[in-house]
Scaffold this active site. Structure first.
Site, PDB file in Angstrom:
ATOM      1  N   ASP A   1      -0.397  -8.754   3.376  1.00  0.00           N
ATOM      2  CA  ASP A   1      -1.368  -7.771   3.847  1.00  0.00           C
ATOM      3  C   ASP A   1      -2.648  -7.966   3.035  1.00  0.00           C
ATOM      4  O   ASP A   1      -2.651  -8.637   1.993  1.00  0.00           O
ATOM      5  CB  ASP A   1      -0.782  -6.364   3.652  1.00  0.00           C
ATOM      6  CG  ASP A   1      -1.757  -5.262   4.018  1.00  0.00           C
ATOM      7  OD1 ASP A   1      -2.444  -5.389   5.041  1.00  0.00           O
ATOM      8  OD2 ASP A   1      -1.844  -4.285   3.253  1.00  0.00           O
TER       9      ASP A   1
ATOM     10  N   ASP B   1      -5.840  -5.257   2.672  1.00  0.00           N
ATOM     11  CA  ASP B   1      -6.310  -4.056   1.974  1.00  0.00           C
ATOM     12  C   ASP B   1      -5.176  -3.349   1.250  1.00  0.00           C
ATOM     13  O   ASP B   1      -4.125  -3.059   1.837  1.00  0.00           O
ATOM     14  CB  ASP B   1      -6.952  -3.087   2.983  1.00  0.00           C
ATOM     15  CG  ASP B   1      -8.240  -3.637   3.561  1.00  0.00           C
ATOM     16  OD1 ASP B   1      -9.266  -3.580   2.877  1.00  0.00           O
ATOM     17  OD2 ASP B   1      -8.198  -4.138   4.697  1.00  0.00           O
TER      18      ASP B   1
ATOM     19  N   ASP C   1       1.339  -2.603   1.705  1.00  0.00           N
ATOM     20  CA  ASP C   1       1.188  -1.374   0.914  1.00  0.00           C
ATOM     21  C   ASP C   1       1.310  -0.059   1.671  1.00  0.00           C
ATOM     22  O   ASP C   1       1.372   0.995   1.041  1.00  0.00           O
ATOM     23  CB  ASP C   1      -0.173  -1.384   0.202  1.00  0.00           C
ATOM     24  CG  ASP C   1      -1.323  -1.102   1.161  1.00  0.00           C
ATOM     25  OD1 ASP C   1      -1.451  -1.815   2.181  1.00  0.00           O
ATOM     26  OD2 ASP C   1      -2.080  -0.158   0.895  1.00  0.00           O
TER      27      ASP C   1
END
Length: 251
Positions: free
Chosen positions: A14, A16, A191
C-alpha cells in the site's frame, strides 16, 4: 518483529500510511529519495515482483514517485499496470452524478472537507474536521441508497465511494496470475480497512500479511508506522543482496 521473508517473495505494498506517513491533505505527502531508491532496489532483487496497491490513481502515484514507474494497482484495483507497463481498467465508468453532487454539497457546506474525485470513485477527507465523521457517513449512505453496485468504504479520516466489483484483493489476485508474481509467496503490507480484502486474498494463497498501525485486522503481523515499514524493507533488501552474493560466489 517477525521472521525474514522468503527470497521468492511477491511483494505488494500500500502507499499512504504504509510507505509514506499520512498528511493533512493527500497532495501534501512527502516521498523521501531513499524510499524511491529502496523500491527500485527491491524490484530488481525480486525479479520485478513488486507492485503498489493503492486507492490513488496511477498517474498520481507516478507523480509522487517520479521518475520511477512501478507495477501498480490504482483506485483500489480499478486500474492496473503490469510489469511490462501495460495498463488496463476494470469496467471503469464515471461515478454517479447524484453521488458527486452529495459530495460537493458537503464540501460547500463544510469547506474544511476535501473532496477527491477519482473519476470512477470519489473520496471525502475529513482529517481536518474529525467531528464531521458522522455527518459525512450519513450523507453518503443516503446518496448510495439507490445504487446497489456502489459501496462506501472508510479509511483513515476518509470515506470513499467506489464500485463493489473491485478491491485490493482482486488486484492482488490478478497480479498473482501472471509473471513474475505467479508461483511466489505473496506478501502484502497495508494500514487501513481498505487493505483487509487484500490481506484475505494473500492469506488464502499461503502468504504473509502485515498491518501497519493500530486497529483490528485479519493480518498476521503488525508494524507500528511507515518508518518501521521502511526499516523492515531495508532489512529485507539487505537479506536479498546477501543471498544474491552468496549465490554468485557458489556459481
Amino acid at each position: 518483529m517477525f521472521t525474514a521473508l522468503p527470497c521468492h517473495t511477491a511483494l505488494f505494498l500500500d502507499f499512504d500510511g504504509t510507505l509514506v506517513a499520512l498528511a493533512e491533505r493527500p497532495d501534501a505527502v512527502q516521498v523521501a529519495p531513499e524510499v524511491r531508491e529502496l523500491l527500485m532496489e527491491l524490484q530488481s532483487l525480486l525479479g520485478g515482483a513488486l507492485a503498489l496497491v493503492s486507492g490513488r490513481q496511477l498517474h498520481v502515484l507516478d507523480h509522487l514517485l517520479m521518475p520511477i514507474r512501478l507495477p501498480a494497482a490504482g483506485g483500489h484495483g480499478l486500474q492496473r499496470r503490469d510489469v511490462h507497463g501495460r495498463t488496463g481498467t476494470k469496467r471503469q465508468v464515471r461515478i454517479n452524478a447524484q453521488v458527486q453532487h452529495a459530495c460537493r454539497a458537503l464540501s460547500e457546506k463544510y469547506p474544511v472537507l476535501l473532496v477527491e474525485d477519482k473519476y470512477a470513485a470519489i473520496a471525502v477527507h475529513y482529517r481536518q474536521a474529525p467531528e464531521l465523521e458522522a455527518v459525512c457517513r450519513h450523507t453518503l449512505c443516503q446518496a448510495l441508497q439507490d445504487f446497489p453496485f456502489l459501496e462506501l468504504v472508510q479509511g483513515k479520516a476518509v470515506f470513499e465511494v467506489k464500485p463493489k466489483y473491485v478491491n485490493k484483493g482482486t488486484a492482488i489476485a490478478d497480479f498473482l496470475a501472471e509473471a513474475p508474481f505467479a508461483g511466489r509467496v505473496p506478501v502484502f503490507v497495508g494500514d487501513d480497512y481498505t487493505d483487509e480484502q487484500g490481506f484475505a486474498v494473500v492469506q488464502a494463497e499461503g502468504g504473509i500479511t502485515v498491518k501497519v498501525g493500530p486497529g483490528p485486522t485479519c493480518a498476521a503481523f503488525r508494524l507500528n508506522s511507515s518508518q518501521e515499514v521502511i526499516c523492515w524493507l531495508q532489512a529485507f533488501r539487505d537479506q536479498l543482496t546477501s543471498s544474491s552474493k552468496m549465490t554468485e560466489a557458489r556459481a
